[in-house]
Design a protein around this motif. Structure first.
Motif, PDB file in Angstrom:
ATOM      1  N   VAL A 237       0.846  -1.201   0.000  1.00 24.29           N
ATOM      2  CA  VAL A 237       0.000   0.000   0.000  1.00 24.29           C
ATOM      3  C   VAL A 237       0.877   1.245   0.000  1.00 24.29           C
ATOM      4  N   LEU A 238       1.862   1.279   0.869  1.00 25.61           N
ATOM      5  CA  LEU A 238       2.758   2.423   0.946  1.00 25.61           C
ATOM      6  C   LEU A 238       3.506   2.610  -0.364  1.00 25.61           C
ATOM      7  N   GLY A 239       3.977   1.504  -0.940  1.00 31.35           N
ATOM      8  CA  GLY A 239       4.710   1.582  -2.192  1.00 31.35           C
ATOM      9  C   GLY A 239       3.861   2.127  -3.329  1.00 31.35           C
ATOM     10  N   ILE A 240       2.589   1.737  -3.386  1.00 34.13           N
ATOM     11  CA  ILE A 240       1.696   2.214  -4.442  1.00 34.13           C
ATOM     12  C   ILE A 240       1.484   3.720  -4.314  1.00 34.13           C
ATOM     13  N   LEU A 241       1.302   4.206  -3.082  1.00 33.68           N
ATOM     14  CA  LEU A 241       1.120   5.641  -2.884  1.00 33.68           C
ATOM     15  C   LEU A 241       2.356   6.423  -3.321  1.00 33.68           C
ATOM     16  N   VAL A 242       3.532   5.905  -2.990  1.00 35.73           N
ATOM     17  CA  VAL A 242       4.771   6.571  -3.398  1.00 35.73           C
ATOM     18  C   VAL A 242       4.890   6.567  -4.915  1.00 35.73           C
ATOM     19  N   ARG A 243       4.539   5.447  -5.546  1.00 37.34           N
ATOM     20  CA  ARG A 243       4.627   5.359  -7.010  1.00 37.34           C
ATOM     21  C   ARG A 243       3.648   6.312  -7.690  1.00 37.34           C
TER      22      ARG A 243
ATOM     23  N   ALA B 148      -0.721   8.563   5.467  1.00 39.01           N
ATOM     24  CA  ALA B 148      -1.995   8.153   4.877  1.00 39.01           C
ATOM     25  C   ALA B 148      -2.212   6.649   5.027  1.00 39.01           C
ATOM     26  N   ALA B 149      -1.146   5.870   4.862  1.00 38.32           N
ATOM     27  CA  ALA B 149      -1.262   4.415   5.004  1.00 38.32           C
ATOM     28  C   ALA B 149      -1.604   4.043   6.441  1.00 38.32           C
ATOM     29  N   GLN B 150      -1.018   4.750   7.392  1.00 39.96           N
ATOM     30  CA  GLN B 150      -1.344   4.473   8.789  1.00 39.96           C
ATOM     31  C   GLN B 150      -2.792   4.850   9.106  1.00 39.96           C
ATOM     32  N   ASP B 151      -3.290   5.948   8.512  1.00 42.00           N
ATOM     33  CA  ASP B 151      -4.699   6.315   8.691  1.00 42.00           C
ATOM     34  C   ASP B 151      -5.618   5.224   8.148  1.00 42.00           C
ATOM     35  N   ALA B 152      -5.246   4.672   6.995  1.00 45.19           N
ATOM     36  CA  ALA B 152      -6.045   3.594   6.410  1.00 45.19           C
ATOM     37  C   ALA B 152      -6.018   2.358   7.299  1.00 45.19           C
ATOM     38  N   LEU B 153      -4.881   2.095   7.909  1.00 42.20           N
ATOM     39  CA  LEU B 153      -4.766   0.948   8.809  1.00 42.20           C
ATOM     40  C   LEU B 153      -5.690   1.113  10.014  1.00 42.20           C
ATOM     41  N   VAL B 154      -5.716   2.314  10.587  1.00 38.10           N
ATOM     42  CA  VAL B 154      -6.604   2.587  11.726  1.00 38.10           C
ATOM     43  C   VAL B 154      -8.061   2.402  11.314  1.00 38.10           C
ATOM     44  N   GLU B 155      -8.402   2.879  10.122  1.00 37.58           N
ATOM     45  CA  GLU B 155      -9.774   2.738   9.637  1.00 37.58           C
ATOM     46  C   GLU B 155     -10.129   1.273   9.407  1.00 37.58           C
ATOM     47  N   ALA B 156      -9.161   0.490   8.921  1.00 36.22           N
ATOM     48  CA  ALA B 156      -9.407  -0.937   8.705  1.00 36.22           C
ATOM     49  C   ALA B 156      -9.689  -1.650  10.026  1.00 36.22           C
TER      50      ALA B 156
ATOM     51  N   PRO C 272     -15.920  -6.831   6.398  1.00 38.66           N
ATOM     52  CA  PRO C 272     -14.644  -7.145   5.745  1.00 38.66           C
ATOM     53  C   PRO C 272     -14.730  -6.946   4.231  1.00 38.66           C
ATOM     54  N   PRO C 273     -13.728  -6.340   3.625  1.00 40.64           N
ATOM     55  CA  PRO C 273     -13.762  -6.095   2.175  1.00 40.64           C
ATOM     56  C   PRO C 273     -13.434  -7.353   1.380  1.00 40.64           C
ATOM     57  N   ARG C 274     -13.921  -7.382   0.145  1.00 44.28           N
ATOM     58  CA  ARG C 274     -13.577  -8.508  -0.735  1.00 44.28           C
ATOM     59  C   ARG C 274     -12.141  -8.395  -1.244  1.00 44.28           C
ATOM     60  N   ASP C 275     -11.670  -7.174  -1.396  1.00 46.53           N
ATOM     61  CA  ASP C 275     -10.308  -6.927  -1.868  1.00 46.53           C
ATOM     62  C   ASP C 275      -9.589  -6.059  -0.827  1.00 46.53           C
ATOM     63  N   PRO C 276      -8.989  -6.688   0.208  1.00 50.24           N
ATOM     64  CA  PRO C 276      -8.372  -5.911   1.294  1.00 50.24           C
ATOM     65  C   PRO C 276      -7.316  -4.913   0.813  1.00 50.24           C
ATOM     66  N   LYS C 277      -6.462  -5.337  -0.112  1.00 49.30           N
ATOM     67  CA  LYS C 277      -5.409  -4.441  -0.583  1.00 49.30           C
ATOM     68  C   LYS C 277      -6.011  -3.250  -1.322  1.00 49.30           C
ATOM     69  N   GLY C 278      -6.990  -3.519  -2.205  1.00 55.97           N
ATOM     70  CA  GLY C 278      -7.629  -2.433  -2.932  1.00 55.97           C
ATOM     71  C   GLY C 278      -8.333  -1.462  -1.999  1.00 55.97           C
ATOM     72  N   TRP C 279      -8.965  -1.997  -0.953  1.00 58.12           N
ATOM     73  CA  TRP C 279      -9.645  -1.152   0.035  1.00 58.12           C
ATOM     74  C   TRP C 279      -8.652  -0.232   0.735  1.00 58.12           C
ATOM     75  N   LEU C 280      -7.527  -0.796   1.179  1.00 62.27           N
ATOM     76  CA  LEU C 280      -6.519   0.000   1.875  1.00 62.27           C
ATOM     77  C   LEU C 280      -5.927   1.075   0.971  1.00 62.27           C
TER      78      LEU C 280
ATOM     79  N   ARG D 263      -7.138   9.705   1.792  1.00 60.21           N
ATOM     80  CA  ARG D 263      -6.605  10.464   2.926  1.00 60.21           C
ATOM     81  C   ARG D 263      -5.445  11.361   2.484  1.00 60.21           C
ATOM     82  N   PHE D 264      -4.629  10.833   1.603  1.00 63.12           N
ATOM     83  CA  PHE D 264      -3.513  11.630   1.083  1.00 63.12           C
ATOM     84  C   PHE D 264      -4.038  12.838   0.314  1.00 63.12           C
ATOM     85  N   LEU D 265      -5.043  12.626  -0.541  1.00 62.02           N
ATOM     86  CA  LEU D 265      -5.600  13.721  -1.324  1.00 62.02           C
ATOM     87  C   LEU D 265      -6.268  14.762  -0.429  1.00 62.02           C
ATOM     88  N   ASP D 266      -6.966  14.290   0.604  1.00 64.13           N
ATOM     89  CA  ASP D 266      -7.591  15.229   1.541  1.00 64.13           C
ATOM     90  C   ASP D 266      -6.534  16.127   2.180  1.00 64.13           C
TER      91      ASP D 266
END
Length: 394
Positions: A13-19, A30-38, A46-54, A61-64
């Motif tokens: 997740v972190l790598g995708i945001l950096v890319r 932002a990744a830590q915020d997503a982790l707290v939300e998860a 529970p999401p069907r695609d955990p990675k996509g959800w995160l 969160r980053f855009l906000d």
């Protein structure tokens, strides 16, 4: 809540945001915020695609945060091009994170802490406990490290091998391996086993990059870790290699380490971690301490000394020479080294004892105990000095 799943997904997740264009510090927040939300949402939904959800939550969160920061208008293009929610590409960004975390501007301790946080998925509290420092201190260290690497990451593409499997670019594979080896040597404390954690991280790296030195480090870790349960007695005192119960060594880890090492050596691109692993493998292969192939170990130390020109390597080589060719040969090799080296006095004490000079050996053991870096080693060396003094009085 599957903590292991979250921990395994966070580097991607972190790598995708950096890319996508987020700087490292903002992406990590932002990744830590997503982790707290998860943690809050997933138990009930529970999401069907955990990675996509995160990724989706973290990117929003980053855009906000970006929209709220008018001083960062250079990111407006990113804001206007928000990716649509849905499955994320199956790209492994873990390798990029390793190079970011091993940035040459970071101190070793900061690089280790950032690697454990970003790639290992550990919390600041866990890392602080492992290093026996206040959580606030570790948070500041990680925050400074994130600011350092933000916008200054080193690309894995810059890591180009030179002769004999070594590297000469900053932030390259050699730097990453040194950071991982530092993690391994920290051992374990609190609720985080850093030795086991470093093996897990090195396995990740070995799966992401095909290089014999990465395999060499993994083999070295497995071979050393296989002896872990025998290194200390029940009372916490040190047990030297020669006195360890080899029947309690982890034979599966030894077999795996040897197999990985043999495959790496077959590629004929020798590096320092492969040479160290070869030495560890020879120790592991000996049924008893007396059957250790010290002659071959000296040869590997010669290779290692040529690769690193490290005085500590030459100190360990002096011990091996003393075993292969006798204590006086070992003392001759030791005489060429600076006596201020860590554990120089302990090595000298051991070789003098084997040569029959108990008075000098006892004095040197006492001197080594005074310089010992930890309580367990100090107690062991003190007992050695007392043992020799008792023998002399008989």
């Amino acid at each position: 809540m599957n903590e292991a799943l979250l921990r395994s997904l966070m580097p991607s997740v972190l790598g995708i945001l950096v890319r996508r264009g987020a700087d490292f510090a903002a992406a990590e927040d932002a990744a830590q915020d997503a982790l707290v939300e998860a943690v809050r949402v997933w138990p009930a939904d529970p999401p069907r695609d955990p990675k996509g959800w995160l990724v989706t939550v973290a990117w929003r969160r980053f855009l906000d945060a970006t929209r709220a920061d008018v001083a960062r208008r250079r990111r407006e293009d990113l804001v206007d091009e928000e990716p649509a929610p849905g499955p994320v590409p199956a790209v492994d960004d873990t390798l990029r994170l390793y190079f970011l975390c091993a940035h040459p501007s970071l101190t070793p301790s900061s690089a280790v802490a950032l690697t454990l946080r970003a790639v290992g998925g550990l919390t600041t509290r866990q890392i602080a406990q492992a290093y026996l420092v206040p959580e606030a201190t570790m948070a500041q260290r990680i925050s400074r490290a994130k600011r350092t690497v933000s916008g200054n990451g080193v690309s894995p593409a810059r890591a180009k091998p030179r002769a004999r499997g070594r590297f000469d670019q900053p932030g390259d594979v050699a730097t990453v391996l040194r950071v991982l080896y530092l993690v391994f040597n920290e051992g374990y404390s609190g609720d985080v086993d850093l030795a086991a954690e470093s093996i897990r991280l090195t396995r990740q790296l070995a799966a992401a990059i095909d290089h014999p030195e990465v395999a060499g480090l993994l083999a070295l870790m497995l071979l050393h870790h296989a002896r872990r349960s025998t290194r200390t007695a029940p009372d916490g005192s040190l047990v030297p290699l020669a006195e360890q119960d080899r029947g309690r060594w982890d034979t599966e880890s030894i077999a795996e380490g040897v197999e990985i090492l043999q495959a790496a050596l077959a590629r004929d691109r020798l590096g320092e971690f492969q040479a160290q692993a070869a030495i560890a493998a020879l120790h592991a292969d000996a049924p008893t301490a007396e059957e250790t192939d010290w002659v071959q170990i000296v040869e590997w130390y010669d290779e290692l000394a040529r690769l690193t020109d490290n005085p500590v390597v030459r100190l360990n080589r002096a011990v091996a020479v003393g075993e292969a060719d006798g204590p006086r040969a070992g003392l001759t090799a030791l005489a060429a080294l600076n006596d201020s080296l860590p554990r120089h006095a302990a090595v000298a004490a051991y070789l003098h004892e084997r040569d029959g000079d108990l008075a000098t050996a006892a004095q040197l053991y006492a001197e080594a105990a005074h310089k010992a870096p930890n309580l367990a080693e100090r107690d062991y060396l003190t007992r050695q000095a007392a043992r020799l003094n008792a023998r002399r009085r008989r």
